[in-house]
Design an enzyme around this catalytic site. Structure first.
Site, mmCIF file in Angstrom:
data_model
loop_
_atom_site.group_PDB
_atom_site.id
_atom_site.type_symbol
_atom_site.label_atom_id
_atom_site.label_comp_id
_atom_site.label_asym_id
_atom_site.label_seq_id
_atom_site.Cartn_x
_atom_site.Cartn_y
_atom_site.Cartn_z
ATOM 1 N N LYS A 11 35.954 100.035 -48.126
ATOM 2 C CA LYS A 11 37.519 99.583 -48.464
ATOM 3 C C LYS A 11 37.447 99.091 -46.308
ATOM 4 O O LYS A 11 36.517 98.515 -46.146
ATOM 5 C CB LYS A 11 38.609 100.016 -48.215
ATOM 6 C CG LYS A 11 38.896 100.745 -49.877
ATOM 7 C CD LYS A 11 39.604 101.364 -50.396
ATOM 8 C CE LYS A 11 39.764 101.446 -51.595
ATOM 9 N NZ LYS A 11 40.941 102.921 -51.832
ATOM 10 N N HIS A 94 39.972 94.329 -56.935
ATOM 11 C CA HIS A 94 40.481 95.441 -57.375
ATOM 12 C C HIS A 94 41.705 95.921 -57.309
ATOM 13 O O HIS A 94 42.612 94.131 -56.198
ATOM 14 C CB HIS A 94 39.240 96.199 -55.189
ATOM 15 C CG HIS A 94 40.269 97.616 -55.532
ATOM 16 N ND1 HIS A 94 41.396 97.826 -55.175
ATOM 17 C CD2 HIS A 94 39.356 98.485 -55.346
ATOM 18 C CE1 HIS A 94 41.104 98.749 -54.947
ATOM 19 N NE2 HIS A 94 40.098 99.336 -54.984
ATOM 20 N N GLU A 96 44.026 96.700 -55.045
ATOM 21 C CA GLU A 96 44.553 96.422 -53.201
ATOM 22 C C GLU A 96 45.196 95.084 -53.316
ATOM 23 O O GLU A 96 45.414 94.652 -52.959
ATOM 24 C CB GLU A 96 43.523 97.231 -52.479
ATOM 25 C CG GLU A 96 44.120 98.611 -52.181
ATOM 26 C CD GLU A 96 42.773 99.801 -52.217
ATOM 27 O OE1 GLU A 96 42.133 99.212 -51.512
ATOM 28 O OE2 GLU A 96 43.318 100.614 -52.204
ATOM 29 N N GLY A 172 43.365 106.790 -54.737
ATOM 30 C CA GLY A 172 43.510 107.382 -53.163
ATOM 31 C C GLY A 172 44.839 107.968 -52.737
ATOM 32 O O GLY A 172 45.676 108.738 -52.219
ATOM 33 N N SER A 212 40.219 108.547 -57.051
ATOM 34 C CA SER A 212 39.478 110.127 -56.374
ATOM 35 C C SER A 212 38.996 110.427 -57.176
ATOM 36 O O SER A 212 38.851 111.810 -56.931
ATOM 37 C CB SER A 212 41.465 110.717 -57.006
ATOM 38 O OG SER A 212 42.223 110.369 -56.274
HETATM 39 P P1 13P Z 1 39.548 106.882 -54.219
HETATM 40 O O1 13P Z 1 38.172 107.057 -54.723
HETATM 41 O O2 13P Z 1 39.739 106.753 -52.717
HETATM 42 O O3 13P Z 1 41.184 106.682 -54.939
HETATM 43 O O4 13P Z 1 39.580 105.009 -54.166
HETATM 44 C C1 13P Z 1 39.318 103.944 -55.555
HETATM 45 C C2 13P Z 1 38.874 103.073 -55.479
HETATM 46 O O5 13P Z 1 40.059 102.108 -55.207
HETATM 47 C C3 13P Z 1 37.498 102.662 -55.510
HETATM 48 O O6 13P Z 1 37.869 101.127 -55.405
#
Ligand code: 13P
Length: 249
Positions: A11, A94, A96, A172, A212
């Site tokens: 990220k 993604h 996000e 996350g 996670s």
């Molecule tokens: P986390 O592993 O921090 O939950 O994030 C997952 C993710 O969005 C991977 O692209």
């Protein structure tokens, strides 16, 4: 037998010096794995990461790309630009990016086609929100995303698409989908691909789980019948923790 692909998604984290150090630390820890190891890093780390990962089994990916080759798209980076410097993988769609940057299934589809045009290996993300899950719509949402995101791809392209099932409520948050739940969703995705492209293609497609993932749950998740590795966020920022995930088996 499908290969397991373990990809880190950094990220918007890691300055170049940290990226170089990370790869230097990770290299000896994962050199004997049979799993595919990928790090998807910020654009500003790509060049450093590619140099550091030379002569290792670590592959480098980007986290986004534009679908056009070049032009008046201020702030964007094209698939051709990524390919030219040696990038191998690219994350597309993604959650996000869908949530904060107006990514839609239509733009995901365009980016996916462009990724293949330039010889990049795409990791396409799908997944439902908590609200959609609580309404019992998770499967409907995810299969619709698959249908729209992969629309118009050839059988060969579908075979070479990595899909990451990432339930948004698990990203996350420390909340992981249970391995049974995650497996059921990846199975649903595989069935959808089978309905459109046939069983043979569907059996070969790599479908990861993300949300996670950490060293303490990787083995359980990645040992499930239809989960072919993971897309790892937070736990991919520490080399020893990420190495444990890569070496889960
Ligand atoms: P986390 O592993 O921090 O939950 O994030 C997952 C993710 O969005 C991977 O692209």
């Amino acid at each position: 037998m499908r290969k397991k692909v373990i990809a880190g998604n950094w990220k918007m984290n890691m300055l170049p010096d940290a990226a170089i150090r990370f790869i230097d630390e990770l290299t000896p820890l994962v050199k004997d794995t049979q799993n595919e190891v990928v790090l998807c890093v910020p654009y500003t780390d790509l060049f450093y990461a590619l140099l550091s990962a030379q002569n290792t089994n670590i592959k480098i990916g980007a986290q986004n790309m534009h679908w056009e080759e070049s032009g008046a798209y201020t702030g964007e980076v094209s698939g051709q630009m990524l390919k030219t410097i040696g990038v191998e993988y690219v994350i597309i769609g993604h959650s996000e990016r869908r949530q904060y940057f107006a990514e839609t299934d239509e733009t995901v589809n365009k980016k996916l086609k462009a990724a293949f045009k330039y010889g990049l290996k795409p990791i396409v993300c799908v997944g439902e929100t908590l609200e959609q899950r609580e309404e019992g719509k998770a499967k409907e949402i995810v299969t619709m995303q698959i249908e729209k995101d992969l629309e118009g791809l050839t059988e060969e392209q579908v075979s070479n698409t990595i899909i990451a099932y990432e339930p948004i409520w698990a990203i996350g948050t420390g909340k992981t989908a249970t391995s049974e739940d995650a497996n059921e969703m990846t199975k649903t995705i595989r069935e959808k691909i089978s309905n459109i492209y046939g069983q043979n293609i569907a059996n070969g497609v790599i479908i990861q789980y993300g949300g996670s993932v950490k060293s303490s749950n990787a083995k359980e998740l990645f040992s499930m019948s239809d989960i072919d590795g993971g897309l790892v966020g937070g736990a991919s920022l520490k080399s020893d923790e990420f190495a444990k995930i890569v070496n889960y088996n």
